[in-house]
Design a protein around this motif. Structure first.
Motif, PDB file in Angstrom:
ATOM      1  N   GLN A 152       0.825  -1.207   0.000  1.00 37.04           N
ATOM      2  CA  GLN A 152       0.000   0.000   0.000  1.00 37.04           C
ATOM      3  C   GLN A 152       0.861   1.259   0.000  1.00 37.04           C
ATOM      4  O   GLN A 152       0.547   2.240  -0.682  1.00 37.04           O
ATOM      5  CB  GLN A 152      -0.943   0.000   1.216  1.00 37.04           C
ATOM      6  N   GLN A 153       1.952   1.225   0.748  1.00 41.32           N
ATOM      7  CA  GLN A 153       2.847   2.387   0.793  1.00 41.32           C
ATOM      8  C   GLN A 153       3.502   2.637  -0.564  1.00 41.32           C
ATOM      9  O   GLN A 153       3.649   3.772  -1.006  1.00 41.32           O
ATOM     10  CB  GLN A 153       3.925   2.179   1.865  1.00 41.32           C
ATOM     11  N   ARG A 154       3.870   1.555  -1.226  1.00 39.84           N
ATOM     12  CA  ARG A 154       4.525   1.712  -2.523  1.00 39.84           C
ATOM     13  C   ARG A 154       3.532   2.184  -3.593  1.00 39.84           C
ATOM     14  O   ARG A 154       3.873   2.977  -4.466  1.00 39.84           O
ATOM     15  CB  ARG A 154       5.189   0.402  -2.946  1.00 39.84           C
ATOM     16  N   LEU A 155       2.317   1.687  -3.528  1.00 40.10           N
ATOM     17  CA  LEU A 155       1.301   2.152  -4.484  1.00 40.10           C
ATOM     18  C   LEU A 155       0.988   3.627  -4.248  1.00 40.10           C
ATOM     19  O   LEU A 155       0.703   4.364  -5.195  1.00 40.10           O
ATOM     20  CB  LEU A 155       0.034   1.304  -4.361  1.00 40.10           C
ATOM     21  N   LEU A 156       1.033   4.043  -2.992  1.00 41.10           N
ATOM     22  CA  LEU A 156       0.855   5.461  -2.679  1.00 41.10           C
ATOM     23  C   LEU A 156       1.995   6.272  -3.293  1.00 41.10           C
ATOM     24  O   LEU A 156       1.791   7.378  -3.798  1.00 41.10           O
ATOM     25  CB  LEU A 156       0.810   5.663  -1.162  1.00 41.10           C
ATOM     26  N   GLY A 157       3.198   5.688  -3.264  1.00 42.76           N
ATOM     27  CA  GLY A 157       4.342   6.344  -3.884  1.00 42.76           C
ATOM     28  C   GLY A 157       4.166   6.509  -5.380  1.00 42.76           C
ATOM     29  O   GLY A 157       4.532   7.538  -5.960  1.00 42.76           O
ATOM     30  N   LEU A 158       3.553   5.513  -6.028  1.00 38.61           N
ATOM     31  CA  LEU A 158       3.274   5.612  -7.458  1.00 38.61           C
ATOM     32  C   LEU A 158       2.320   6.767  -7.741  1.00 38.61           C
ATOM     33  O   LEU A 158       2.513   7.530  -8.691  1.00 38.61           O
ATOM     34  CB  LEU A 158       2.670   4.291  -7.961  1.00 38.61           C
ATOM     35  N   LYS A 159       1.277   6.911  -6.912  1.00 41.68           N
ATOM     36  CA  LYS A 159       0.290   7.979  -7.117  1.00 41.68           C
ATOM     37  C   LYS A 159       0.916   9.362  -7.012  1.00 41.68           C
ATOM     38  O   LYS A 159       0.430  10.318  -7.616  1.00 41.68           O
ATOM     39  CB  LYS A 159      -0.838   7.856  -6.095  1.00 41.68           C
ATOM     40  N   LYS A 160       1.989   9.472  -6.250  1.00 44.87           N
ATOM     41  CA  LYS A 160       2.608  10.771  -6.011  1.00 44.87           C
ATOM     42  C   LYS A 160       3.589  11.187  -7.107  1.00 44.87           C
ATOM     43  O   LYS A 160       4.090  12.312  -7.107  1.00 44.87           O
ATOM     44  CB  LYS A 160       3.325  10.773  -4.657  1.00 44.87           C
ATOM     45  N   ILE A 161       3.867  10.269  -8.019  1.00 45.09           N
ATOM     46  CA  ILE A 161       4.833  10.594  -9.075  1.00 45.09           C
ATOM     47  C   ILE A 161       4.231  11.616 -10.042  1.00 45.09           C
ATOM     48  O   ILE A 161       3.162  11.409 -10.597  1.00 45.09           O
ATOM     49  CB  ILE A 161       5.248   9.334  -9.856  1.00 45.09           C
ATOM     50  N   VAL A 162       4.929  12.710 -10.220  1.00 47.44           N
ATOM     51  CA  VAL A 162       4.545  13.730 -11.204  1.00 47.44           C
ATOM     52  C   VAL A 162       5.776  14.039 -12.045  1.00 47.44           C
ATOM     53  O   VAL A 162       6.783  14.532 -11.527  1.00 47.44           O
ATOM     54  CB  VAL A 162       4.032  15.021 -10.531  1.00 47.44           C
ATOM     55  N   VAL A 163       5.711  13.728 -13.309  1.00 50.21           N
ATOM     56  CA  VAL A 163       6.836  13.974 -14.213  1.00 50.21           C
ATOM     57  C   VAL A 163       6.634  15.310 -14.909  1.00 50.21           C
ATOM     58  O   VAL A 163       5.638  15.515 -15.614  1.00 50.21           O
ATOM     59  CB  VAL A 163       6.962  12.848 -15.260  1.00 50.21           C
ATOM     60  N   HIS A 164       7.557  16.215 -14.702  1.00 49.84           N
ATOM     61  CA  HIS A 164       7.467  17.539 -15.318  1.00 49.84           C
ATOM     62  C   HIS A 164       8.098  17.487 -16.710  1.00 49.84           C
ATOM     63  O   HIS A 164       9.171  18.042 -16.943  1.00 49.84           O
ATOM     64  CB  HIS A 164       8.172  18.572 -14.441  1.00 49.84           C
ATOM     65  N   HIS A 165       7.387  16.846 -17.635  1.00 48.73           N
ATOM     66  CA  HIS A 165       7.899  16.738 -18.987  1.00 48.73           C
ATOM     67  C   HIS A 165       7.731  18.081 -19.710  1.00 48.73           C
ATOM     68  O   HIS A 165       7.191  19.051 -19.150  1.00 48.73           O
ATOM     69  CB  HIS A 165       7.196  15.601 -19.747  1.00 48.73           C
ATOM     70  N   ARG A 166       8.176  18.130 -20.951  1.00 52.86           N
ATOM     71  CA  ARG A 166       8.250  19.421 -21.664  1.00 52.86           C
ATOM     72  C   ARG A 166       6.915  20.152 -21.712  1.00 52.86           C
ATOM     73  O   ARG A 166       6.831  21.335 -21.368  1.00 52.86           O
ATOM     74  CB  ARG A 166       8.773  19.192 -23.086  1.00 52.86           C
TER      75      ARG A 166
ATOM     76  N   LEU B 210       0.696   0.716 -14.902  1.00 53.71           N
ATOM     77  CA  LEU B 210       1.775   0.518 -13.921  1.00 53.71           C
ATOM     78  C   LEU B 210       1.232   0.083 -12.563  1.00 53.71           C
ATOM     79  O   LEU B 210       1.860  -0.719 -11.869  1.00 53.71           O
ATOM     80  CB  LEU B 210       2.594   1.803 -13.779  1.00 53.71           C
ATOM     81  N   HIS B 211       0.069   0.591 -12.194  1.00 50.40           N
ATOM     82  CA  HIS B 211      -0.554   0.213 -10.917  1.00 50.40           C
ATOM     83  C   HIS B 211      -0.756  -1.297 -10.848  1.00 50.40           C
ATOM     84  O   HIS B 211      -0.305  -1.959  -9.897  1.00 50.40           O
ATOM     85  CB  HIS B 211      -1.886   0.948 -10.762  1.00 50.40           C
ATOM     86  N   HIS B 212      -1.413  -1.853 -11.845  1.00 45.17           N
ATOM     87  CA  HIS B 212      -1.687  -3.291 -11.842  1.00 45.17           C
ATOM     88  C   HIS B 212      -0.413  -4.108 -12.038  1.00 45.17           C
ATOM     89  O   HIS B 212      -0.261  -5.184 -11.444  1.00 45.17           O
ATOM     90  CB  HIS B 212      -2.704  -3.622 -12.933  1.00 45.17           C
ATOM     91  N   SER B 213       0.503  -3.598 -12.845  1.00 50.58           N
ATOM     92  CA  SER B 213       1.756  -4.311 -13.098  1.00 50.58           C
ATOM     93  C   SER B 213       2.627  -4.354 -11.847  1.00 50.58           C
ATOM     94  O   SER B 213       3.278  -5.367 -11.561  1.00 50.58           O
ATOM     95  CB  SER B 213       2.515  -3.647 -14.251  1.00 50.58           C
ATOM     96  N   LEU B 214       2.644  -3.258 -11.106  1.00 50.99           N
ATOM     97  CA  LEU B 214       3.412  -3.206  -9.857  1.00 50.99           C
ATOM     98  C   LEU B 214       2.887  -4.212  -8.842  1.00 50.99           C
ATOM     99  O   LEU B 214       3.666  -4.896  -8.167  1.00 50.99           O
ATOM    100  CB  LEU B 214       3.362  -1.794  -9.261  1.00 50.99           C
ATOM    101  N   ILE B 215       1.582  -4.296  -8.729  1.00 49.95           N
ATOM    102  CA  ILE B 215       0.991  -5.259  -7.792  1.00 49.95           C
ATOM    103  C   ILE B 215       1.438  -6.671  -8.147  1.00 49.95           C
ATOM    104  O   ILE B 215       1.832  -7.458  -7.273  1.00 49.95           O
ATOM    105  CB  ILE B 215      -0.545  -5.153  -7.803  1.00 49.95           C
ATOM    106  N   SER B 216       1.407  -6.993  -9.425  1.00 48.77           N
ATOM    107  CA  SER B 216       1.835  -8.318  -9.886  1.00 48.77           C
ATOM    108  C   SER B 216       3.291  -8.582  -9.523  1.00 48.77           C
ATOM    109  O   SER B 216       3.629  -9.644  -8.980  1.00 48.77           O
ATOM    110  CB  SER B 216       1.648  -8.415 -11.403  1.00 48.77           C
ATOM    111  N   ALA B 217       4.154  -7.612  -9.811  1.00 51.34           N
ATOM    112  CA  ALA B 217       5.583  -7.791  -9.563  1.00 51.34           C
ATOM    113  C   ALA B 217       5.895  -7.882  -8.067  1.00 51.34           C
ATOM    114  O   ALA B 217       6.630  -8.777  -7.621  1.00 51.34           O
ATOM    115  CB  ALA B 217       6.367  -6.645 -10.191  1.00 51.34           C
ATOM    116  N   LEU B 218       5.337  -6.975  -7.295  1.00 50.48           N
ATOM    117  CA  LEU B 218       5.657  -6.921  -5.873  1.00 50.48           C
ATOM    118  C   LEU B 218       5.129  -8.130  -5.113  1.00 50.48           C
ATOM    119  O   LEU B 218       5.781  -8.648  -4.200  1.00 50.48           O
ATOM    120  CB  LEU B 218       5.109  -5.625  -5.270  1.00 50.48           C
ATOM    121  N   ARG B 219       3.946  -8.601  -5.486  1.00 53.26           N
ATOM    122  CA  ARG B 219       3.415  -9.795  -4.818  1.00 53.26           C
ATOM    123  C   ARG B 219       4.169 -11.059  -5.220  1.00 53.26           C
ATOM    124  O   ARG B 219       4.065 -12.087  -4.545  1.00 53.26           O
ATOM    125  CB  ARG B 219       1.922  -9.940  -5.117  1.00 53.26           C
ATOM    126  N   SER B 220       4.944 -10.958  -6.298  1.00 53.52           N
ATOM    127  CA  SER B 220       5.798 -12.080  -6.703  1.00 53.52           C
ATOM    128  C   SER B 220       7.213 -11.927  -6.145  1.00 53.52           C
ATOM    129  O   SER B 220       8.093 -12.735  -6.445  1.00 53.52           O
ATOM    130  CB  SER B 220       5.861 -12.166  -8.241  1.00 53.52           C
TER     131      SER B 220
END
Length: 323
Positions: free
Chosen positions: A18-32, A265-275
């Motif tokens: 849950q903490q890591r998924l929260l970290g994903l939500k906080k990512i903001v990429v300041h692209h061009r 990425l949300h669903h993919s992260l869950i798959s990877a982390l639970r593995s």
């Protein structure tokens, strides 16, 4: 980039997940494009002129507005109101996101709620609007951001559209502070088309759209975006999302829309982390993609199969068949 504990094959705990998924939500990429439109908001704020930032669903408008709002913290200030000392909220940036089927009274109510008025849902449209104007002055609001403006015209009747446009024009005239409007491009444009004076106040309507993948520069820009995302993912190792072949597959899966990428990425992260994995593998992206719904893309296929992938052929195969 935050350092995350290596899992080394041990499935992650639910708390850490849950903490890591929260970290994903906080990512903001300041692209061009994000930076360019951030500057548009900043210039509107400082130079006191408005703008309408219109674009695609999921391109990042709401994230852009939230990011700018968070730059200016709310504070408290003692003021003399009605002969009494009152502690007031000072709100430099006032941002609201409209709900579906909003009307001027709903907008006024939502503004009052954001300004801390306990009776934000009480009163007629005229009364609510009058209180908005007073509160905006008391709170020393410097910039108003109204997002999802197209929800003011969910009803198709031209009369409703004109009424909403008139209300916005009058509010703009009365509060005398810059306003940033945000909305879905084609829908929001109708509200400006219905009121010439409102449209003339907002001649600058920059677009915020998803990424493209046709030219060398567009491909580079998308891969740089993926590299920035990859750097911030809540994993112990880099996943190399910007690999040329994988980037091509990710573009096809998301069509360059950041919100769709976050869902993937949300669903993919869950798959990877639970593995117990410390980076994303293509099999995780394949699983994450399988959980997404693509109602507007009935012929879409899962590109994450480890084989050679031709983006142009895949996109061509999605086009309707010629009868």
């Amino acid at each position: 980039m935050q350092n995350y504990t290596r899992l080394n094959g041990t499935p992650i705990t639910e708390e850490d997940l849950q903490q890591r998924l929260l970290g994903l939500k906080k990512i903001v990429v300041h692209h061009r494009r994000f930076q360019e439109l951030y500057q548009v908001i900043h210039d509107s704020h400082l130079l006191k002129n408005g703008a309408a930032i219109l674009g695609d669903t999921g391109a990042g408008k709401s994230t852009l507005f939230k990011t700018y709002e968070e730059r200016y913290a709310r504070t408290k200030k003692i003021k003399i109101l009605g002969g009494h000392k009152v502690e007031c909220d000072i709100v430099p940036i006032l941002r609201v996101e409209l709900d579906s089927n909003s009307r001027p009274a709903n907008v006024a109510s939502k503004l009052l709620q954001q300004l801390g008025d306990p009776l934000y849902d009480r009163g007629t449209e005229k009364q609510l609007t009058a209180r908005v104007k007073n509160h905006i002055k008391d709170a020393e609001v410097e910039l108003l951001i109204i997002d999802e403006i197209q929800h003011l015209i969910d009803t198709e009747t031209q009369r409703v559209i004109r009424k909403a446009a008139d209300w916005l024009k009058q509010l703009l005239n009365d509060i005398n502070i810059p306003i940033i409007f945000g909305g879905i491009k084609e829908d929001a444009k109708r509200i400006f088309a219905s009121n010439r004076q409102l449209d003339e106040r907002f001649p600058y309507k920059p677009s915020f759209v998803g990424f493209n993948y046709s030219t060398v520069d567009q491909i580079k820009e998308f891969r740089v975006f993926l590299k920035s995302m990859d750097k911030e993912l809540p994993l112990a190792e880099r996943s190399h999302l910007y690999d040329p072949l994988l980037a091509k597959k990710i573009f096809y899966a998301t069509l360059g829309i950041p919100r769709t990428l976050y869902h993937l990425l949300h669903h993919s992260l869950i798959s990877a982390l639970r593995s117990g994995k410390d980076k994303l593998e293509e099999s995780d992206l394949e699983y994450g993609f399988s959980l997404l719904s693509f109602e507007t893309r009935p012929k879409v296929v899962n590109p994450f199969h480890g084989k050679v992938f031709d983006l142009q052929v895949a996109l061509e195969n999605e086009k309707p068949s010629k009868s």
